[in-house]
Design a protein around this motif. Sequence first.
Motif, PDB file in Angstrom:
ATOM      1  N   UNK A 145     -46.477  25.673   6.705  1.00  0.00           N
ATOM      2  CA  UNK A 145     -47.886  25.393   6.515  1.00  0.00           C
ATOM      3  C   UNK A 145     -48.400  24.499   7.637  1.00  0.00           C
ATOM      4  N   UNK A 146     -49.319  25.006   8.417  1.00  0.00           N
ATOM      5  CA  UNK A 146     -49.860  24.231   9.520  1.00  0.00           C
ATOM      6  C   UNK A 146     -51.006  23.334   9.075  1.00  0.00           C
ATOM      7  N   UNK A 147     -51.567  23.615   7.916  1.00  0.00           N
ATOM      8  CA  UNK A 147     -52.688  22.845   7.407  1.00  0.00           C
ATOM      9  C   UNK A 147     -52.257  21.411   7.154  1.00  0.00           C
ATOM     10  N   UNK A 148     -53.088  20.457   7.531  1.00  0.00           N
ATOM     11  CA  UNK A 148     -52.712  19.046   7.404  1.00  0.00           C
ATOM     12  C   UNK A 148     -53.290  18.385   6.166  1.00  0.00           C
ATOM     13  N   UNK A 149     -54.000  19.142   5.326  1.00  0.00           N
ATOM     14  CA  UNK A 149     -54.539  18.586   4.075  1.00  0.00           C
ATOM     15  C   UNK A 149     -54.519  19.670   3.002  1.00  0.00           C
ATOM     16  N   UNK A 150     -53.749  19.444   1.952  1.00  0.00           N
ATOM     17  CA  UNK A 150     -53.733  20.374   0.825  1.00  0.00           C
ATOM     18  C   UNK A 150     -53.017  19.701  -0.344  1.00  0.00           C
ATOM     19  N   UNK A 151     -53.259  20.173  -1.565  1.00  0.00           N
ATOM     20  CA  UNK A 151     -52.666  19.536  -2.741  1.00  0.00           C
ATOM     21  C   UNK A 151     -51.192  19.871  -2.917  1.00  0.00           C
ATOM     22  N   UNK A 152     -50.469  18.902  -3.462  1.00  0.00           N
ATOM     23  CA  UNK A 152     -49.061  19.081  -3.818  1.00  0.00           C
ATOM     24  C   UNK A 152     -48.922  18.747  -5.300  1.00  0.00           C
ATOM     25  N   UNK A 153     -48.270  19.622  -6.041  1.00  0.00           N
ATOM     26  CA  UNK A 153     -48.167  19.467  -7.488  1.00  0.00           C
ATOM     27  C   UNK A 153     -46.813  18.875  -7.883  1.00  0.00           C
ATOM     28  N   UNK A 154     -46.836  17.849  -8.712  1.00  0.00           N
ATOM     29  CA  UNK A 154     -45.617  17.308  -9.317  1.00  0.00           C
ATOM     30  C   UNK A 154     -45.399  18.083 -10.619  1.00  0.00           C
ATOM     31  N   UNK A 155     -44.547  19.093 -10.561  1.00  0.00           N
ATOM     32  CA  UNK A 155     -44.378  19.975 -11.714  1.00  0.00           C
ATOM     33  C   UNK A 155     -43.679  19.296 -12.889  1.00  0.00           C
ATOM     34  N   UNK A 156     -42.991  18.181 -12.640  1.00  0.00           N
ATOM     35  CA  UNK A 156     -42.374  17.447 -13.745  1.00  0.00           C
ATOM     36  C   UNK A 156     -43.431  16.739 -14.585  1.00  0.00           C
ATOM     37  N   UNK A 157     -44.545  16.405 -13.940  1.00  0.00           N
ATOM     38  CA  UNK A 157     -45.636  15.717 -14.637  1.00  0.00           C
ATOM     39  C   UNK A 157     -46.700  16.689 -15.130  1.00  0.00           C
ATOM     40  N   UNK A 158     -46.878  17.786 -14.405  1.00  0.00           N
ATOM     41  CA  UNK A 158     -47.945  18.753 -14.689  1.00  0.00           C
ATOM     42  C   UNK A 158     -47.895  19.261 -16.132  1.00  0.00           C
ATOM     43  N   UNK A 159     -49.075  19.310 -16.762  1.00  0.00           N
ATOM     44  CA  UNK A 159     -49.190  19.794 -18.138  1.00  0.00           C
ATOM     45  C   UNK A 159     -49.590  21.266 -18.191  1.00  0.00           C
ATOM     46  N   UNK A 160     -49.779  21.878 -17.014  1.00  0.00           N
ATOM     47  CA  UNK A 160     -50.199  23.275 -16.915  1.00  0.00           C
ATOM     48  C   UNK A 160     -51.442  23.562 -17.764  1.00  0.00           C
ATOM     49  N   UNK A 161     -52.428  22.674 -17.617  1.00  0.00           N
ATOM     50  CA  UNK A 161     -53.678  22.868 -18.357  1.00  0.00           C
ATOM     51  C   UNK A 161     -54.602  23.857 -17.655  1.00  0.00           C
ATOM     52  N   UNK A 162     -54.362  24.080 -16.348  1.00  0.00           N
ATOM     53  CA  UNK A 162     -55.156  25.044 -15.600  1.00  0.00           C
ATOM     54  C   UNK A 162     -56.466  24.515 -15.048  1.00  0.00           C
ATOM     55  N   UNK A 163     -56.741  23.218 -15.243  1.00  0.00           N
ATOM     56  CA  UNK A 163     -58.015  22.652 -14.797  1.00  0.00           C
ATOM     57  C   UNK A 163     -58.189  22.749 -13.292  1.00  0.00           C
ATOM     58  N   UNK A 164     -57.151  22.428 -12.542  1.00  0.00           N
ATOM     59  CA  UNK A 164     -57.259  22.424 -11.080  1.00  0.00           C
ATOM     60  C   UNK A 164     -57.572  23.817 -10.545  1.00  0.00           C
ATOM     61  N   UNK A 165     -56.848  24.812 -11.031  1.00  0.00           N
ATOM     62  CA  UNK A 165     -57.056  26.181 -10.563  1.00  0.00           C
ATOM     63  C   UNK A 165     -58.422  26.711 -10.977  1.00  0.00           C
ATOM     64  N   UNK A 166     -58.867  26.320 -12.163  1.00  0.00           N
ATOM     65  CA  UNK A 166     -60.143  26.822 -12.677  1.00  0.00           C
ATOM     66  C   UNK A 166     -61.331  26.211 -11.951  1.00  0.00           C
ATOM     67  N   UNK A 167     -61.196  24.954 -11.534  1.00  0.00           N
ATOM     68  CA  UNK A 167     -62.334  24.246 -10.955  1.00  0.00           C
ATOM     69  C   UNK A 167     -62.416  24.329  -9.438  1.00  0.00           C
ATOM     70  N   UNK A 168     -61.316  24.671  -8.761  1.00  0.00           N
ATOM     71  CA  UNK A 168     -61.359  24.765  -7.302  1.00  0.00           C
ATOM     72  C   UNK A 168     -62.199  25.971  -6.891  1.00  0.00           C
ATOM     73  N   UNK A 169     -63.233  25.721  -6.091  1.00  0.00           N
ATOM     74  CA  UNK A 169     -64.145  26.801  -5.698  1.00  0.00           C
ATOM     75  C   UNK A 169     -63.783  27.429  -4.357  1.00  0.00           C
ATOM     76  N   UNK A 170     -62.618  27.054  -3.796  1.00  0.00           N
ATOM     77  CA  UNK A 170     -62.272  27.519  -2.455  1.00  0.00           C
ATOM     78  C   UNK A 170     -61.027  28.404  -2.407  1.00  0.00           C
TER      79      UNK A 170
END
Length: 253
Positions: free
Chosen positions: A1-26
């Motif tokens: 990944x050459x991109x210097x800014x992007x989200x990283x998910x801590x899957x041990x903490x993640x509740x898989x509620x889907x909010x991030x995927x649903x709200x990201x408009x990009x």
Amino acid sequence: MAKTWYPVIDYLTCAECGTCAAKCSHGVYDSAKAPSPVVKNPEACIDHCHGCGNRCPVGAITYVGDDTGWTPPNGAQESKEAFCSCGCETSSEKKIVVEYLYLDLQTCNRCIGTDTVLDEVMETLTPALQLAGFDIEYNKIEMKTAELAERFRFLSSPTIRVNGQDICGFVKENSCGCCSEISGTDVDCRVFEYNGESYEVPPKEMLAEAILKTIFGTTGNCSCVDYKLPDNLKTFYEGKASKSACSCGSNCC
């Protein structure tokens, strides 16, 4: 990944509620994997946008390249940072942010004239929109430096945005004598197209119509697309800096 800014998910903490995927408009997240948050298109993420991280209820999102001091709020707050940095997504469908971005309000007749017309239009539209339940915020921002222009993804002067959307569908420019004088270089500024005519200062009916169309979703371009400071603006800022640095007055510049 050459991109210097992007989200990283801590899957041990993640509740898989889907909010991030649903709200990201990009389109950063893979919608097919939702509610599990899978970063599919990191290059689509907007620099310094903490939108999904601010919404995460368990603080499971951090960002590659984040040196801002931001920490996950665990969904406890929804500040201005909770939304895309371009302003194209607001906290409420009833929130309207109108921004006037310009190079100069002292010398440039084009910026001054558009400012006057926009004030008149906002004075007319605001009471009606407030009556309809909208919360109106009206800001004027001088693009003093190239850094500020890049931060706001500024394409042409003057620019009017509604919730991050440029009310004009495209950029058309012609030579601006005032801004050329300010910078000591040849500079182009925006021309407004309306009903087959070109205007350096837009008519009130054109601005009113364009603002309403953008509010109600029938026009406008998001400012958060891939951005590079236009050469025209780069020339303006470089010329302005050079002219300001000259110690002999205006005779040689």
